[in-house]
Structures are given as C-alpha cells and as structure tokens.
Design a protein around this motif. Sequence first.
Motif, PDB file in Angstrom:
ATOM      1  N   VAL A  18      49.435  29.640  26.456  1.00 20.46           N
ATOM      2  CA  VAL A  18      49.266  31.332  27.790  1.00 20.46           C
ATOM      3  C   VAL A  18      48.731  32.551  27.284  1.00 20.46           C
ATOM      4  O   VAL A  18      47.903  33.410  27.143  1.00 20.46           O
ATOM      5  N   LEU A  23      40.174  31.204  23.676  1.00 14.30           N
ATOM      6  CA  LEU A  23      39.963  29.998  24.934  1.00 14.30           C
ATOM      7  C   LEU A  23      40.388  28.515  24.446  1.00 14.30           C
ATOM      8  O   LEU A  23      40.850  27.613  24.626  1.00 14.30           O
ATOM      9  N   LEU A  30      47.238  23.943  24.985  1.00 10.16           N
ATOM     10  CA  LEU A  30      47.191  22.992  26.348  1.00 10.16           C
ATOM     11  C   LEU A  30      47.649  21.195  26.473  1.00 10.16           C
ATOM     12  O   LEU A  30      48.900  20.827  26.510  1.00 10.16           O
ATOM     13  N   PHE A  65      37.514  20.859  29.776  1.00  6.65           N
ATOM     14  CA  PHE A  65      38.924  22.558  28.893  1.00  6.65           C
ATOM     15  C   PHE A  65      37.160  22.885  27.748  1.00  6.65           C
ATOM     16  O   PHE A  65      36.603  24.109  27.703  1.00  6.65           O
ATOM     17  N   GLU A  75      34.052  34.420  24.936  1.00  8.34           N
ATOM     18  CA  GLU A  75      34.307  35.943  24.854  1.00  8.34           C
ATOM     19  C   GLU A  75      34.947  36.631  24.125  1.00  8.34           C
ATOM     20  O   GLU A  75      35.536  35.686  23.407  1.00  8.34           O
ATOM     21  N   SER A  82      46.152  44.144  31.168  1.00  8.36           N
ATOM     22  CA  SER A  82      46.599  42.998  32.460  1.00  8.36           C
ATOM     23  C   SER A  82      46.361  43.536  33.444  1.00  8.36           C
ATOM     24  O   SER A  82      46.767  45.062  33.432  1.00  8.36           O
ATOM     25  N   VAL A  84      47.977  43.076  35.728  1.00  3.66           N
ATOM     26  CA  VAL A  84      49.381  43.465  36.189  1.00  3.66           C
ATOM     27  C   VAL A  84      50.242  44.068  35.208  1.00  3.66           C
ATOM     28  O   VAL A  84      49.812  43.642  33.939  1.00  3.66           O
ATOM     29  N   ALA A  89      55.157  42.109  34.092  1.00  2.55           N
ATOM     30  CA  ALA A  89      55.601  40.820  34.483  1.00  2.55           C
ATOM     31  C   ALA A  89      56.209  39.794  33.895  1.00  2.55           C
ATOM     32  O   ALA A  89      56.662  38.707  34.152  1.00  2.55           O
TER      33      ALA A  89
ATOM     34  N   GLY B  24      51.783  33.867  32.538  1.00  2.00           N
ATOM     35  CA  GLY B  24      50.323  33.617  31.947  1.00  2.00           C
ATOM     36  C   GLY B  24      49.494  34.466  33.515  1.00  2.00           C
ATOM     37  O   GLY B  24      48.675  33.966  33.438  1.00  2.00           O
ATOM     38  N   VAL B  27      49.578  37.897  33.263  1.00  2.74           N
ATOM     39  CA  VAL B  27      48.629  38.834  32.994  1.00  2.74           C
ATOM     40  C   VAL B  27      47.984  38.670  32.237  1.00  2.74           C
ATOM     41  O   VAL B  27      47.479  39.756  31.091  1.00  2.74           O
ATOM     42  N   ARG B  29      43.754  38.401  32.080  1.00  9.44           N
ATOM     43  CA  ARG B  29      42.637  38.449  32.704  1.00  9.44           C
ATOM     44  C   ARG B  29      40.925  37.041  33.284  1.00  9.44           C
ATOM     45  O   ARG B  29      40.039  37.639  33.357  1.00  9.44           O
ATOM     46  N   ASN B  30      41.196  36.711  32.307  1.00  9.42           N
ATOM     47  CA  ASN B  30      40.643  35.978  32.042  1.00  9.42           C
ATOM     48  C   ASN B  30      40.630  34.367  33.013  1.00  9.42           C
ATOM     49  O   ASN B  30      41.514  34.096  33.111  1.00  9.42           O
ATOM     50  N   ILE B  32      39.147  30.944  33.159  1.00  6.29           N
ATOM     51  CA  ILE B  32      39.060  29.931  32.265  1.00  6.29           C
ATOM     52  C   ILE B  32      40.775  30.396  31.757  1.00  6.29           C
ATOM     53  O   ILE B  32      41.578  28.933  32.151  1.00  6.29           O
ATOM     54  N   LYS B  33      41.303  30.951  31.009  1.00  9.95           N
ATOM     55  CA  LYS B  33      43.163  31.720  30.502  1.00  9.95           C
ATOM     56  C   LYS B  33      44.082  31.395  32.572  1.00  9.95           C
ATOM     57  O   LYS B  33      45.120  30.462  32.651  1.00  9.95           O
ATOM     58  N   VAL B  35      43.303  29.122  34.728  1.00  5.98           N
ATOM     59  CA  VAL B  35      43.432  27.739  34.943  1.00  5.98           C
ATOM     60  C   VAL B  35      44.121  26.897  33.640  1.00  5.98           C
ATOM     61  O   VAL B  35      45.444  26.171  34.183  1.00  5.98           O
ATOM     62  N   VAL B  36      44.587  27.034  32.965  1.00  8.83           N
ATOM     63  CA  VAL B  36      45.082  27.588  31.666  1.00  8.83           C
ATOM     64  C   VAL B  36      47.019  26.954  32.047  1.00  8.83           C
ATOM     65  O   VAL B  36      47.204  26.400  32.003  1.00  8.83           O
ATOM     66  N   GLY B  37      46.755  28.750  33.027  1.00 10.65           N
ATOM     67  CA  GLY B  37      48.270  29.496  33.299  1.00 10.65           C
ATOM     68  C   GLY B  37      48.552  28.293  34.592  1.00 10.65           C
ATOM     69  O   GLY B  37      49.515  27.695  34.255  1.00 10.65           O
ATOM     70  N   GLN B  39      47.617  24.674  34.974  1.00 11.05           N
ATOM     71  CA  GLN B  39      47.831  23.831  34.245  1.00 11.05           C
ATOM     72  C   GLN B  39      49.729  24.190  33.593  1.00 11.05           C
ATOM     73  O   GLN B  39      50.095  22.509  34.238  1.00 11.05           O
ATOM     74  N   LEU B  94      33.342  36.619  32.425  1.00  9.97           N
ATOM     75  CA  LEU B  94      34.734  35.741  33.274  1.00  9.97           C
ATOM     76  C   LEU B  94      35.795  36.783  33.059  1.00  9.97           C
ATOM     77  O   LEU B  94      36.625  35.975  33.947  1.00  9.97           O
ATOM     78  N   ASP B  95      35.496  38.103  32.675  1.00 10.35           N
ATOM     79  CA  ASP B  95      37.141  39.365  32.931  1.00 10.35           C
ATOM     80  C   ASP B  95      36.729  39.090  34.835  1.00 10.35           C
ATOM     81  O   ASP B  95      36.419  39.902  35.417  1.00 10.35           O
TER      82      ASP B  95
END
Lengths: 162, 104
Positions: A18, A23, A30, A65, A75, A82, A84, A89, B24, B27, B29-30, B32-33, B35-37, B39, B94-95
């Motif tokens: 997280v 990525l 993960l 993924f 990127e 963020s 939030v 958070a 996740g 916080v 802003r991506n 794809i991240k 989707v990770v959160g 998961q 992706l932002d």
Amino acid sequence: MFDLLIVAAMLGCAFQAVRGTRLLIAALWLAGASALTAIMMFRLGAPEVAVIELSVGAGLVTVLFVFAINIAGEEPPVTLRSLVPAPLAWIVALCAVGLGAAMALPNLRVESSLLQADKFATVLWEHRSLDVLLQVVLIIGGVLAVLGLLAEGRANARKESQ
Amino acid sequence: MMSLSLPLMAAVAVLGLLGIGLLGLLVTRNLIKVVVGLQVLVKGALLALLLAGRLSGQVQTGQTLALTVIVADTIVSVVALALAVQVRRQFGTLDLQALSTLRR
C-alpha cells in the motif's frame, strides 16, 4: 509462534504494497501478502480455498497487475500529497481497527465444537448452487466488460488515426 | 475445545488487513494503487469469512462464500485494471486528482 510470524509477515507485505511508491514492486508485495494469506487459510482448515487463493490471488492477479503496469507505463515514483490528509487517514484507519477489535475480540469464542460433516463439493454444488450461478454470471459479465473496454480503446485509436 | 490462539491470530490478521486496506484507499492518488488497496481489503474479508466459518463449526460454508468473494474480487480487479489502462491511454495520467479535473 508460527502463526504470529505468518501474520506479521502478511501485514508487513500488505503495508509495503500500500505504501510503496513503485507500482511493480507494490504488485510483488501484494503477491507476497496473498501467498501468506493462503497459508493462513490453510491453517484455518480451508485447504481448497487456500489453493485457489494461491493460484488466483498470488498468481493470476499478479500477472494481471504486471501486464497492466507494463501497458499503462509506470509513472515516475514521486510522492504526491494524498487527497485525504495523511494524519486524518491514519486516525480513521486506526479508529476503524480499534472499533473492530473492541467488537470482535471479546466475542471470539468457538460456538460449536461440531464440525460440518458435508464435504466442500457437496456444500458448493448442492447447498450453495445459487453462488455457483452467480460466479458464472460474474465471469461472463467480467469478460464482456473487459472486451468492451478494450474494443472501445481500439475504436478510439482508429478514429484518431483517420 | 479448540485453542483460541489460531483464531486470535486470524482475527488480528483480519483487523490488520482491513486497516491497511482502508489506509491505502484513503491515502493513494494512483488508480492502480487503489486496486491494490482494494485487494488488501478483500483479503481481510476473506480471512474473516473463513474465521467465522471455523468458529461456528461451518468451515465448508465459509469456504464456499470465500470462493464467491475470490471470483468477484478477481473480476473487479480485471475490469478496474482494464479501465486504468484505458484512462492512461486517453488522458496520459493515473493521478486521481488530475483525472477529476480533466475535460476531454
């Protein structure tokens, strides 16, 4: 002791997935969390679902993924602020965990010493046949959605090239 | 009487995974991240289902429900990742913050 190690490693992998800025590395963390979750499932007496989680969660989803990151392009690993605020958070997440612990942990006791006699296949195919139908519908719907999304992308690219 | 150490550890794992997944989602802003959160959050829910099945003596019902959740979660991930790829192709980012203000 073994369970404690598994849980600590699982939470560490999930946290890294997280919080990581890259990525591809997040996807690999993960996958590690998925594999450790599968071990925990096996320890809880669910070997069938553990195998599926290992093959689908740690295998297929990780490949997806990596594939998506490869196509979309990673990127630059900049640390963006963020949406939030991070302290808020953290407070929300810690409050949610605290409330969950306060509600769940005192009631954590074995209600029945009798184990279900039916086999997994019997429960899945005979008692929960609606779930199987739902899974089939989900798979068909998902495939159609992905095909539609990809076809739309190709159509847009063709329109721009003309 | 079953020892409580394994269910206790599983409950700690459930709460930890749910907390980390929620953090996740809040916080990042991506796309794809996100989707990770999601998961991570779903892994906590899966363990919770199996733990509930174990505590109530209905392990197989818990496994069946967990299987349905795995299928649904995989489909959601596949569609979300395909969407992220298309968004990246169309808008070049992706932002989430940039996407919410973009016009095409």
